[in-house]
Design a protein around this motif. Sequence first.
Motif, PDB file in Angstrom:
ATOM      1  N   ALA A 164       0.821  -1.210   0.000  1.00 10.23           N
ATOM      2  CA  ALA A 164       0.000   0.000   0.000  1.00 10.23           C
ATOM      3  C   ALA A 164       0.854   1.259   0.000  1.00 10.23           C
ATOM      4  CB  ALA A 164      -0.949   0.002   1.195  1.00 10.23           C
ATOM      5  N   SER A 165       2.030   1.201   0.626  1.00  9.11           N
ATOM      6  CA  SER A 165       2.914   2.375   0.698  1.00  9.11           C
ATOM      7  C   SER A 165       3.973   2.380  -0.391  1.00  9.11           C
ATOM      8  CB  SER A 165       3.599   2.428   2.067  1.00  9.11           C
ATOM      9  OG  SER A 165       4.398   1.271   2.283  1.00  9.11           O
ATOM     10  N   ALA A 166       3.945   1.395  -1.284  1.00 11.72           N
ATOM     11  CA  ALA A 166       4.955   1.316  -2.340  1.00 11.72           C
ATOM     12  C   ALA A 166       4.787   2.452  -3.340  1.00 11.72           C
ATOM     13  CB  ALA A 166       4.847  -0.028  -3.055  1.00 11.72           C
TER      14      ALA A 166
ATOM     15  N   GLY B  78      -7.242   4.140  -5.382  1.00 17.45           N
ATOM     16  CA  GLY B  78      -6.370   2.982  -5.372  1.00 17.45           C
ATOM     17  C   GLY B  78      -6.572   2.112  -4.143  1.00 17.45           C
ATOM     18  N   ILE B  79      -5.479   1.623  -3.560  1.00 16.66           N
ATOM     19  CA  ILE B  79      -5.528   0.700  -2.433  1.00 16.66           C
ATOM     20  C   ILE B  79      -6.133   1.377  -1.205  1.00 16.66           C
ATOM     21  CG2 ILE B  79      -4.091  -0.632  -0.836  1.00 16.66           C
ATOM     22  CD1 ILE B  79      -2.157  -1.105  -3.097  1.00 16.66           C
ATOM     23  N   GLY B  80      -6.952   0.634  -0.452  1.00 17.13           N
ATOM     24  CA  GLY B  80      -7.467   1.146   0.817  1.00 17.13           C
ATOM     25  C   GLY B  80      -8.953   1.023   0.979  1.00 17.13           C
TER      26      GLY B  80
ATOM     27  N   LEU C 121      -0.272  -0.006  -8.992  1.00 21.42           N
ATOM     28  CA  LEU C 121      -0.875  -1.061  -8.191  1.00 21.42           C
ATOM     29  C   LEU C 121      -2.102  -0.501  -7.466  1.00 21.42           C
ATOM     30  CD1 LEU C 121      -0.767  -3.923  -6.900  1.00 21.42           C
ATOM     31  CD2 LEU C 121       0.766  -2.952  -5.170  1.00 21.42           C
ATOM     32  N   VAL C 122      -3.264  -1.153  -7.626  1.00 17.67           N
ATOM     33  CA  VAL C 122      -4.500  -0.626  -7.040  1.00 17.67           C
ATOM     34  C   VAL C 122      -5.194  -1.598  -6.100  1.00 17.67           C
ATOM     35  CG1 VAL C 122      -4.935   0.993  -8.932  1.00 17.67           C
ATOM     36  CG2 VAL C 122      -5.876  -1.337  -9.051  1.00 17.67           C
ATOM     37  N   GLY C 123      -4.616  -2.760  -5.848  1.00 15.92           N
ATOM     38  CA  GLY C 123      -5.267  -3.676  -4.926  1.00 15.92           C
ATOM     39  C   GLY C 123      -4.829  -5.102  -5.140  1.00 15.92           C
TER      40      GLY C 123
END
Length: 322
Positions: A12-14, A26-28, A118-120
């Motif tokens: 997630a922090s990449a 995106g991710i989260g 990257l989204v998940g």
Amino acid sequence: MGEFELIRRFFASAACATGGEGIALGIGDDCALLQLPPFDQLAVSTDSLVAGVHFPLDADPYLLGQRALAVSVSDLAAMGAAPVAFTLALTLPEARADWLEAFANGLCAMARGCGIGLVGGDTTRGPLSLTLTVFGRVPAGQALTRAGARPGDLLCVGGSLGDGAGALPLVLGERQDNSAQAQYLLQRYWAPQPQLDLGQALRGLATAALDISDGLLADCGHIARASKVALLVDAARVPLSAALEGLFSREFALNCALAGGDDYRLAFTLPADALASIQADWPEVAVIGRVEAGQGVHLLDASGAELQPPALGYQHFGSQGD
């Protein structure tokens, strides 16, 4: 380390998860949100890679991260799509911080090079395997497909072939070689470069296209079947790298190019009058044959006589040639 800590810490922090063009969320959250321009279509492809089948169990995680994403993004290139986002489903036998950090770094290095975010995804425990889904965008009606090749078209490839298959003895430890030629082959295997720009340039020009993953002859068979034509491949015109020919016999190198797979170059059919404009920007594009009425893929020698081809490429189920 728990699943959510693993995701937060390494993915997630990449850098490749910070969003980008076409990524609205995106991710989260429970889903990612992708925003496409009006009149674009979404291109989607999924690849699964399993330890011991697609890569050695002891593969370097950084190199594995690069390769896993590259082979997936290559499918977008084959359709003439511009990359937008990807997801990763990661199955791990154990959560080792050093392995995860190296893998995530390799993944992000390839993501930056390809312009994809990257989204998940998901993580779970089990035998090591990777499943990546890539998303791209292409103007409606302009996607390249395997159907559409016409008699009279040229059969072309996006550059030298066989390097990935030639690297396999080095990857598996069956051959030890530290030469510059060996390093070149290993680079082609672990970090293939999806031909995204070439794929997008072929929109409106190529009549059919795909990426070469399972071997030139096997993959050209997909175009022949979808287009209901015959593809004639001139063995003498199949391009080989100096590194491949320097390490192996001409016969072995050619067999790698024809049937080895793992090239991730584009193969496509093209009207003859479009060739000059493509080669002006991509001089490595090579004409290796032509399209005729008929069916199947036919390998020819310099005199035009048909040759017995090597095995037609890798298949997960069934015998070769099924």
